[in-house]
Design a protein around this motif. Structure first.
Motif, mmCIF file in Angstrom:
data_model
loop_
_atom_site.group_PDB
_atom_site.id
_atom_site.type_symbol
_atom_site.label_atom_id
_atom_site.label_comp_id
_atom_site.label_asym_id
_atom_site.label_seq_id
_atom_site.Cartn_x
_atom_site.Cartn_y
_atom_site.Cartn_z
ATOM 1 N N UNK A 100 0.808 -1.210 0.000
ATOM 2 C CA UNK A 100 0.000 0.000 0.000
ATOM 3 C C UNK A 100 0.842 1.262 0.000
ATOM 4 N N UNK A 101 2.084 1.148 0.435
ATOM 5 C CA UNK A 101 2.907 2.339 0.614
ATOM 6 C C UNK A 101 3.320 2.986 -0.717
ATOM 7 N N UNK A 102 3.960 2.272 -1.639
ATOM 8 C CA UNK A 102 4.350 2.951 -2.889
ATOM 9 C C UNK A 102 3.167 3.472 -3.685
ATOM 10 N N UNK A 103 2.097 2.687 -3.725
ATOM 11 C CA UNK A 103 0.915 3.120 -4.482
ATOM 12 C C UNK A 103 0.288 4.336 -3.805
ATOM 13 N N UNK A 104 0.205 4.292 -2.477
ATOM 14 C CA UNK A 104 -0.388 5.403 -1.747
ATOM 15 C C UNK A 104 0.398 6.695 -1.904
ATOM 16 N N UNK A 105 1.717 6.603 -1.755
ATOM 17 C CA UNK A 105 2.541 7.807 -1.898
ATOM 18 C C UNK A 105 2.432 8.407 -3.304
ATOM 19 N N UNK A 124 -2.368 4.258 3.666
ATOM 20 C CA UNK A 124 -1.025 4.539 4.165
ATOM 21 C C UNK A 124 -0.938 4.287 5.669
ATOM 22 N N UNK A 125 -2.011 4.592 6.386
ATOM 23 C CA UNK A 125 -2.068 4.264 7.818
ATOM 24 C C UNK A 125 -1.895 2.760 8.021
ATOM 25 N N UNK A 126 -2.611 1.954 7.230
ATOM 26 C CA UNK A 126 -2.487 0.497 7.343
ATOM 27 C C UNK A 126 -1.078 0.042 6.991
ATOM 28 N N UNK A 127 -0.477 0.673 5.979
ATOM 29 C CA UNK A 127 0.877 0.320 5.587
ATOM 30 C C UNK A 127 1.904 0.679 6.635
ATOM 31 N N UNK A 128 1.552 1.562 7.570
ATOM 32 C CA UNK A 128 2.455 1.904 8.669
ATOM 33 C C UNK A 128 2.203 1.105 9.923
ATOM 34 N N UNK A 129 0.934 0.958 10.301
ATOM 35 C CA UNK A 129 0.638 0.355 11.592
ATOM 36 C C UNK A 129 0.719 -1.174 11.553
#
Length: 381
Positions: A100-105, A124-129
């Motif tokens: 989710x991180x690269x797509x989200x950013x 992005x929250x899910x990709x962090x937590x």
């Protein structure tokens, strides 16, 4: 020059620990920042400020995780095989969260649509937590021991399930991990974000730092009184080939504290974790202290990870159902030649990586402000 096999094993235990701490330090603040994103940013511009503090560097930060995984595969093949078979679903969950991180950013701000952007904020929250939580749960289960065993032909069997990993102690460790990285992310935002966001980040940083301290102390008390530890009672020569079943292992309450009695200097790790968290929560609010708090949260992370490593030493992956099958740094490593070639590669390339990383952060130094986002809506994330 040929380095002694025993020394090589110890060196690679230290290097993998350094890689894990490096991952938690560098990738930890962008995962902590992503966890704070939906709550700390009050407007779309503020959320874009938060994203732009970490988006230029998150890929380089995540290389620490890839490198740690590769080093574990090459240096500790038995650990890699047992961990990635037993913890398969947990690591798969981390992998999908990281997607989710690269797509989200890259795509979050492409459309000027509130629903679109809010959805990506939560992605992005899910990709962090999720990675923060799962890595903490994994460490908690390592301290408890994982349900795997080897037969006489070194075939491994794992008898647990994904939901067995979600036990109370492991969930406590997962919560410590999340709070620890959120604290680190908030300390980073205090340096990098627009002043209006930095003020709110500081309040969260103090709260999560003190919460991390309390839960870290709770986990320590839990380990000392209720969690059985492991100790080697009979060990074959440390220069022998990888064969875990040759040793004898005892299991019992309080044994994870053995190393602190034998090597009192190891107490520096839990003290570092506690003092880093405590000072972060108490340091004055002046802007001049912002870099200091970021250093303190880094020391807190290093202290907490080292506490787990020192407690378990020389165990890397204990077995809860067959203590003799537990994997240690002495009996789960690759050959002497493999470790030596890898060490040469580290000596050559690690300084280059560190120099490049230092240069990148020097180039992008300074705050990301709301004015910059409004003036460059199409060239920022």
């Amino acid at each position: 020059m040929i380095i002694d096999y025993t020394i090589l094993k110890l060196i690679w235990w230290i290097l993998i620990g350094v890689l894990l701490i490096g991952f938690a330090f560098f990738d930890g603040f962008d995962m902590g920042t992503a966890t704070l994103l939906p709550f700390l940013g009050k407007t779309d511009a503020e959320r874009r400020v938060i994203i732009n503090t970490v988006a230029p560097t998150w890929e380089g930060n995540q290389v620490w995780l890839v490198t740690a995984g590769g080093a574990m595969f090459a240096a500790w093949p038995l650990v890699y095989a047992a961990a990635f078979s037993g913890l398969y679903w947990a690591f798969l969950l981390v992998l999908f969260a990281l997607f989710l991180r690269p797509v989200g950013f890259d795509y979050r701000s492409k459309l000027d649509n509130q629903y679109w952007r809010t959805s990506w904020d939560w992605a992005l929250f899910a990709g962090g937590v999720i990675p923060s939580l799962v890595f903490g749960i994994a460490f908690g289960n390592l301290l408890l021991g994982l349900p795997f065993s080897y037969d006489n032909e070194m075939h491994s069997t794992y008898t647990g399930s994904f939901f067995d990993l979600l036990n109370p102690f492991a969930l406590l460790c997962g919560l410590i991990s999340v709070l620890m990285l959120v604290t680190h992310g908030a300390a980073y935002l205090r340096i990098k974000a627009d002043p209006s966001i930095a003020v709110r980040a500081e309040k969260i940083m103090r709260l999560t730092a003190f919460s991390t301290l309390l839960l870290f102390l709770l986990a320590g008390a839990w380990i000392s009184m209720l969690i059985p530890g492991f100790v080697i009672t009979q060990m074959p020569p440390t220069d022998a080939a990888a064969m875990p079943l040759l040793k004898h292992v005892a299991k019992g309450p309080g044994l994870w504290l053995t190393n602190y009695r034998l090597y009192p200097w190891m107490m520096v790790a839990p003290l570092l974790g506690c003092m880093g968290a405590l000072l972060t929560s108490l340091l004055p609010t002046r802007k001049a202290y912002a870099p200091t708090t970021f250093i303190l949260t880094g020391l807190m992370i290093a202290g907490i990870i080292l506490t787990a490593g020192f407690s378990m030493f020389p165990f890397v992956m204990p077995s809860s159902i067959s203590p003799t099958s537990s994997l240690t740094l002495w009996d789960s490593t690759s050959s002497q030649l493999t470790l030596q070639i890898m060490l040469i590669a580290v000596i050559v390339f690690l300084p280059i990586v560190l120099l490049y990383t230092s240069w990148v952060y020097r180039v992008i130094r300074g705050r990301v402000t709301i004015e910059q986002i409004n003036e460059n809506p199409h060239t920022t994330y």
